[in-house]
Every structure is written in structure tokens, then in C-alpha cells.
Design a protein around this motif. Structure first.
Motif, PDB file in Angstrom:
ATOM      1  N   ILE A 185      -4.947  11.001 -30.658  1.00 28.80           N
ATOM      2  CA  ILE A 185      -3.565  11.199 -31.114  1.00 28.80           C
ATOM      3  C   ILE A 185      -3.422  10.782 -32.570  1.00 28.80           C
ATOM      4  O   ILE A 185      -2.771  11.455 -33.371  1.00 28.80           O
ATOM      5  N   SER A 186      -4.059   9.683 -32.936  1.00 27.82           N
ATOM      6  CA  SER A 186      -3.988   9.199 -34.312  1.00 27.82           C
ATOM      7  C   SER A 186      -4.596  10.215 -35.278  1.00 27.82           C
ATOM      8  O   SER A 186      -4.031  10.491 -36.335  1.00 27.82           O
ATOM      9  N   ILE A 208      -2.263  13.806 -34.950  1.00 27.92           N
ATOM     10  CA  ILE A 208      -0.853  13.787 -35.360  1.00 27.92           C
ATOM     11  C   ILE A 208      -0.652  13.072 -36.692  1.00 27.92           C
ATOM     12  O   ILE A 208       0.103  13.530 -37.540  1.00 27.92           O
ATOM     13  N   GLU A 247       1.806   9.358 -23.876  1.00 29.34           N
ATOM     14  CA  GLU A 247       1.546   9.864 -25.226  1.00 29.34           C
ATOM     15  C   GLU A 247       2.693   9.550 -26.171  1.00 29.34           C
ATOM     16  O   GLU A 247       2.474   9.251 -27.339  1.00 29.34           O
ATOM     17  N   ARG A 253       2.338   7.350 -29.568  1.00 27.93           N
ATOM     18  CA  ARG A 253       2.818   7.810 -30.878  1.00 27.93           C
ATOM     19  C   ARG A 253       3.751   6.780 -31.511  1.00 27.93           C
ATOM     20  O   ARG A 253       3.662   6.515 -32.715  1.00 27.93           O
ATOM     21  N   CYS A 262       3.040   4.622 -34.978  1.00 23.04           N
ATOM     22  CA  CYS A 262       3.950   4.573 -36.136  1.00 23.04           C
ATOM     23  C   CYS A 262       3.995   3.151 -36.683  1.00 23.04           C
ATOM     24  O   CYS A 262       3.894   2.940 -37.897  1.00 23.04           O
ATOM     25  N   THR A 278       6.692  12.733 -36.549  1.00 22.40           N
ATOM     26  CA  THR A 278       5.669  12.823 -35.506  1.00 22.40           C
ATOM     27  C   THR A 278       6.247  13.128 -34.133  1.00 22.40           C
ATOM     28  O   THR A 278       5.509  13.157 -33.151  1.00 22.40           O
ATOM     29  N   SER A 320       8.061  11.271 -32.254  1.00 21.62           N
ATOM     30  CA  SER A 320       7.829  10.109 -31.395  1.00 21.62           C
ATOM     31  C   SER A 320       9.157   9.603 -30.847  1.00 21.62           C
ATOM     32  O   SER A 320      10.168   9.646 -31.526  1.00 21.62           O
TER      33      SER A 320
END
Length: 151
Positions: free
Chosen positions: A13-14, A17, A62, A66, A70, A95, A97
């Protein structure tokens, strides 16, 4: 899901995104009760509540990841990483989030534990109390009769 799978998911994910690597640890923490996840400032680790994954599934997990990423990336870059900071709010929007996770604490009220019952020796009125009281100091509120411990 194991801690190793969680670590891989956070790294993926890092990279996808945020376009930045996640260089620290991510793991489940069973002691988290009221929050979906936590970013640790000193160690830069991310802890995730396993209950949020069990109750709400992969999509909620997820979202929590996220959100914590952040905090992570902004803190590493020296920008505003707290919930009230402008940088944080902007990165959440960029993002997609979530600002908050789904409710983990049940809203059911717990019943009060009554362990002491006192009765008036004159009128028989019962008083239920959580905390023990001194019967020589207090009297019945209805008839001013003496109190005695029933249970």
C-alpha cells in the motif's frame, strides 16, 4: 492474516498509493481496544487492531493502514502528522484514507454491580449500594429508622 502478511500488505500500500517505501514494522496488537491502528512516533512502527480486520474485513483494514501511513510518511518528512494539522488532512484526501475507523466498542451499557443491600429496621425499605456504608452513621431517608445490612 499473519503479521508477515500484514507487513507485506503495508509495504504494498505504501509503495502503490504513497510512492514511498515503508521501512519499519507493521504488526497486530491484541491490546488495542478502542482504535483501529496506531503509529508509534519513537519506533515508527504501525500497530493494527486485529478485531477491526475480523469484524469489518480487508477493505476496512486497508483504510486503517492508509490512515496510519499518512501519519508515518508525514512524520518522517517532518511535516504536520497530527489529526488537526493541515498537511495530514490534505494527505488523507489525496490518498482517499478514512479519518476514523469503524466503531469497535460496543454501545451496550454495562449493568451496575450491586454488592451491598441495606434495609430499614422500621419500615423495611431496601437500599442497594455499590459501596459499603456505615450503618451507625446513616438512617432511613423515609422514616429515619436504623439501617441494617441485609446481603
Amino acid at each position: 492474516m499473519t503479521n508477515e502478511e500484514l507487513q507485506q500488505l503495508v509495504m504494498k500500500i505504501s509503495a502503490n498509493i504513497f510512492n514511498k517505501p515503508f521501512m519499519h514494522e507493521a504488526y497486530f496488537n491484541n491490546r488495542l481496544k478502542t482504535t483501529g491502528g496506531r503509529y508509534m512516533l519513537r519506533t515508527h512502527h504501525i500497530q493494527i487492531n486485529p478485531t477491526s480486520f475480523e469484524l469489518y474485513g480487508l477493505e476496512e483494514l486497508e483504510g486503517i493502514i492508509r490512515h496510519e501511513l499518512c501519519h508515518y510518511h508525514l512524520h518522517i518528512e517532518g511535516k504536520g502528522y497530527k489529526h488537526r494539522d493541515k498537511d495530514f488532512k490534505e494527505l488523507l484526501k489525496m490518498t482517499n484514507s478514512p479519518r476514523f475507523c469503524a466503531n469497535l466498542v460496543s454501545t451496550k451499557r454495562t449493568t451496575r454491580r450491586i454488592s451491598h443491600v441495606y434495609g430499614c429496621m422500621s419500615c423495611g425499605l431496601l437500599y442497594r449500594r455499590k459501596i459499603r456504608l456505615n450503618t451507625s452513621k446513616y438512617r432511613c431517608g423515609k422514616c429515619s429508622g436504623p439501617l441494617m445490612k441485609v446481603e
